[in-house]
Design an enzyme around this catalytic site. Structure first.
Site, PDB file in Angstrom:
ATOM      1  CD1 TRP A 277     -67.717  49.142   7.322  1.00  0.00           C
ATOM      2  CD2 TRP A 277     -69.482  48.141   6.994  1.00  0.00           C
ATOM      3  NE1 TRP A 277     -67.634  48.176   8.129  1.00  0.00           N
ATOM      4  CE2 TRP A 277     -69.345  47.645   8.256  1.00  0.00           C
ATOM      5  CE3 TRP A 277     -71.227  48.023   6.600  1.00  0.00           C
ATOM      6  CZ2 TRP A 277     -69.402  47.079   8.836  1.00  0.00           C
ATOM      7  CZ3 TRP A 277     -71.803  46.808   7.420  1.00  0.00           C
ATOM      8  CH2 TRP A 277     -71.036  45.955   8.308  1.00  0.00           C
TER       9      TRP A 277
ATOM     10  CG  ASP B  54     -62.479  45.514  20.271  1.00  0.00           C
ATOM     11  OD1 ASP B  54     -61.654  45.534  21.562  1.00  0.00           O
ATOM     12  OD2 ASP B  54     -63.291  45.869  20.076  1.00  0.00           O
TER      13      ASP B  54
ATOM     14  NE  ARG C 111     -67.163  49.350  16.315  1.00  0.00           N
ATOM     15  CZ  ARG C 111     -66.080  48.740  17.145  1.00  0.00           C
ATOM     16  NH1 ARG C 111     -65.289  49.709  17.651  1.00  0.00           N
ATOM     17  NH2 ARG C 111     -66.008  47.567  17.515  1.00  0.00           N
TER      18      ARG C 111
ATOM     19  CD1 TRP D  54     -54.110  51.521  13.803  1.00  0.00           C
ATOM     20  CD2 TRP D  54     -52.211  51.052  14.833  1.00  0.00           C
ATOM     21  NE1 TRP D  54     -53.506  53.258  13.707  1.00  0.00           N
ATOM     22  CE2 TRP D  54     -52.255  52.380  14.774  1.00  0.00           C
ATOM     23  CE3 TRP D  54     -50.291  51.030  15.359  1.00  0.00           C
ATOM     24  CZ2 TRP D  54     -50.880  53.542  15.192  1.00  0.00           C
ATOM     25  CZ3 TRP D  54     -49.879  52.004  15.852  1.00  0.00           C
ATOM     26  CH2 TRP D  54     -50.304  52.943  15.790  1.00  0.00           C
ATOM     27  CG  ASP D  55     -60.435  48.352  13.247  1.00  0.00           C
ATOM     28  OD1 ASP D  55     -60.354  49.236  12.443  1.00  0.00           O
ATOM     29  OD2 ASP D  55     -60.609  47.128  13.591  1.00  0.00           O
TER      30      ASP D  55
ATOM     31  CG  ASN E 282     -63.265  50.010  13.872  1.00  0.00           C
ATOM     32  OD1 ASN E 282     -63.836  49.861  12.790  1.00  0.00           O
ATOM     33  ND2 ASN E 282     -63.064  49.671  14.708  1.00  0.00           N
TER      34      ASN E 282
ATOM     35  CB  CYS F 196     -58.466  47.035   9.312  1.00  0.00           C
ATOM     36  SG  CYS F 196     -60.266  46.401   9.762  1.00  0.00           S
TER      37      CYS F 196
ATOM     38  CG  ASP G  35     -65.470  45.329   8.612  1.00  0.00           C
ATOM     39  OD1 ASP G  35     -64.577  45.142   8.859  1.00  0.00           O
ATOM     40  OD2 ASP G  35     -66.002  46.286   9.510  1.00  0.00           O
TER      41      ASP G  35
END
Length: 691
Positions: A169, A335, A411, A445-446, A448, A492, A514
């Site tokens: 990441w 978000d 998260r 469209w994420d 995570n 994403c 990111d």
């Protein structure tokens, strides 16, 4: 083009410069014959009659020569196909026949009630070979432990070098090259998505440079867990095997009447070095993978770094007005617009606008954005749910979990079990309703977090969720695109965690990383460009110093030129930008719009890699060429070297529209273009048009 021998057992697929050939023996052994420069059918038939070498019992004559090795029989290499029934394990197939239609070759084999079809496609305008397999069961239940898409066999060479893209990441898509040694090199993802750690692509060469030499590359189109194995066998031969799934513990079961089609594992031979291979991959994706690739992507503004979760309609309107004045074409609310989403602890799964922040829903803001001359977009993360959400309180069994085990939260969220039909229908209803409730033009469209507790209590074969989650994702995206053809989608996953040919066939662009530091992004974008085109590579200009990762300060000029190498976006807090910065940004946005067709649709030449000092890329489209250059460091006042351009006509004259200067193509190619850069972190854009 497809040529078939008279006996129907030798096939040659050919593109503009390359050919691929296979042969079925009288003993139903499917052998690889050729992958490389164009050959005629007679050449392939001559290769087909060469006898296999003799081996002692410790080796197999099929290993390294078989087109799609199955488990069982006289084989010791990693099998591409591993099956298990109640009675036995492995495959003993017989050749049934072939079909050739609509540019696709199908070779059909049978083992009892199971039919295995190997598919090949080579478009007339490309040397990329698309390969995949279909399993069709008409007998007793079969457990599919492993079903790779293809095995690629390379020609004999004294030594091979392996190229791959690795990272994590914030540091994705970094290129590394190393010599291949005996044994297996395995890369992949065990995380449920493509992953930040490796892109599903490898390339092998013997002595290639950026613009010269043979390069063999393979890219997998799958957005879940995957595996690619590069094996140098004891006799020195090399094979590449890849497909969905990260191990051999089981993909799915096939009952009578059920079938499974693997993802595409595409391969490319090129004799134009790494640059020529990249341009061939890019052209293939623009022509045959990316939706509506002929339409250039707009300049966007994303609100995340300006607002994070502290969001309101009034605040978004103010940002939108500043973005529109800068020349932005697409305004995206990130978000925080839905449910009780005031932090990352709540709201995921409740896809309705927060009534306190957007009393009238999203439509008034979308109408305002459209009135400013921009498109309107939103952020979603449909495959996830917060435990603190109405959805989870109503359906705690809808997530992936193991009975009697703690549900791991990353998260503060869990992964919905998208393999469940009720979850699929819920997401369809919510997302379709959302896109119908307001004039929304774009969806980010994420995804995570990775899979951890990938269980499905009560299902007879719970491990199928690894495959069925991805198949359901694809089906949902396909359904939404069909119902809302004017909506563009971006893939994403915390940056570059879901980038592959599979998701690219259903989305319009991808979020590359990111990490928006412009200097770090040069290496990320250099690696990304090995396989994917600038047309899908989203890149943002954000605030300086870079607050997310390294607090490095950089000029607005350097930030813009770095992001202009792909699909330009802006993600800073515009309310804190000075009038001078906003004015300069408007000039850069206007400059990008001038060069955008060349960047997004042109052929890419990597003039200098981002390894310190001067770095540069060049794009060529028709009679125009664009050069982006970055001076990362300068020592002792040494002069900046000239950039020798490629893809220009040596007999033509080129003009720089901004300065009126004239250049001969021969000079640009042989003596280079002088770039006026000075000092650390300086950058420039040069546009040339043929007169």
């Amino acid at each position: 083009m497809l040529d078939i021998s008279e006996d129907g057992r030798t096939w040659v697929l050919s593109g503009p410069a390359g050919s691929y050939a296979v042969h079925v023996t009288e003993r139903d052994e499917l052998l690889h014959l050729h992958w490389g420069p164009r050959i005629a059918l007679a050449d392939a038939e001559a290769l087909a009659v060469r006898p296999l070498p003799e081996y002692w019992p410790f080796e197999s004559p099929l290993d390294g020569r078989e087109e799609y090795p199955v488990e069982g029989g006289p084989r010791f290499v990693r099998p591409a196909l591993s099956l298990r029934t109640a009675e036995r394990r492995g495959t003993e197939w017989a050749y049934e026949g072939h079909e050739a239609r609509d540019g696709e070759l199908r070779l059909r084999f049978r083992d009892g009630g199971l039919t295995v079809t190997l598919h090949y496609r080579m478009h007339p305008d490309s040397d990329v070979v698309g390969r995949w397999a279909t399993l069709d069961n008409r007998g007793p239940e079969v457990e599919v432990l492993r079903a790779d898409s293809a095995t690629w066999t390379l020609p004999d060479r004294d030594a091979w070098r392996l190229s791959q893209l690795h990272g994590r990441w914030g540091a994705e898509s970094r290129l590394v090259r190393s010599g291949l040694t005996p044994g297996e090199k395995v890369i992949g993802s065990r995380r449920g998505h493509t992953g930040h750690q490796h892109l599903p692509w490898v390339a092998l060469d013997a002595d290639a440079t950026e613009e010269h030499g043979e390069v063999y590359g393979c890219a997998l189109g799958w957005s879940g867990s995957w595996r690619i194995s590069v094996a140098q066998l004891p006799d020195g031969r090399v094979q590449i095997t890849g497909g969905a799934g990260h191990d051999d513990s089981g993909l799915l079961t096939l009952g009578a009447g059920e079938s499974y089609t693997t993802p595409v594992f595409a391969g490319l031979w090129s004799d134009g070095g790494f640059g020529g291979a990249s341009r061939a991959w890019h052209a293939y994706q623009r022509a045959h993978v990316i939706p509506d690739a002929g339409r250039d992507r707009p300049v966007l503004f994303n609100s995340w770094e300006a607002t994070e979760f502290d969001i309101s309609e009034e605040q978004q309107r103010a940002l939108a007005e500043r973005a529109a004045a800068m020349g932005v074409e697409l305004f995206v609310v990130d978000d925080g617009w839905f449910g009780r989403r005031t932090s990352d602890r709540a709201g995921l799964g409740d896809w309705t606008p927060n009534p306190d922040r957007f009393p009238g829903g999203l439509k008034p803001l979308a109408d305002h954005v459209h009135g400013l001359g921009m498109q309107f977009g939103i952020w979603v993360e449909p495959e996830m749910v917060n435990p603190d959400s109405d959805l989870y309180r109503a359906h705690p069994d809808w997530v992936q979990y193991q009975t009697g085990r703690k549900r791991t939260e990353f998260r503060n969220q869990l992964v919905l079990n998208l393999a469940r039909e009720d979850v699929q229908e819920y997401l369809w209803e919510r997302l379709d309703g959302l896109l119908s409730s307001a004039p929304i033009d774009y969806v980010k469209w994420d995804f995570n977090r990775c899979f951890t507790d990938a269980g499905w209590p009560g299902d007879p074969y719970p491990q199928r969720l690894w495959v069925d989650h991805v198949r359901a994702l694809y089906a949902l995206l396909d359904r939404l695109r069909a119902a809302h053809p004017g909506v563009a989608f971006e893939s994403c996953s915390g940056g570059g965690g879901r980038i592959d040919l599979g998701v690219l066939s259903r989305t319009d662009q991808v979020w590359t990383s990111d990490n928006t530091d412009p200097l770090d992004r040069l290496a990320v974008q250099h690696g990304f460009s090995q396989i994917h085109p600038a047309r899908v590579m989203a890149a943002w200009v954000t605030d300086s110093p870079n607050a997310m990762l390294n607090h490095r300060a950089s000029s607005l000029r350097f930030r813009f030129v770095s992001a202009m190498a792909g699909v330009l976006g802006v993600g800073g807090d515009l309310t804190k930008w000075t009038p001078e910065e906003l004015a300069e940004a408007r000039e850069w946005v206007g400059r990008y719009k001038e060069i955008r067709p060349v960047v997004q649709r042109g052929d890419l030449y990597r003039l200098r890699p981002p390894e310190g000092g001067l770095s540069a890329v060049q794009y060529v489209l028709g009679d125009e060429t664009v050069v982006l250059a970055w001076l990362q460091a300068q020592r002792y006042g040494e002069p900046v070297p000239a950039l020798r351009l490629r893809g220009v006509d040596p007999a033509a004259t080129y003009e720089c529209p901004e300065t009126g200067e004239l250049y001969r193509g021969a000079v640009l190619r042989h003596h280079g273009l002088r770039i006026g850069l000075r000092g650390d972190l300086d950058a420039t854009v040069v546009r040339l048009k043929r007169k």
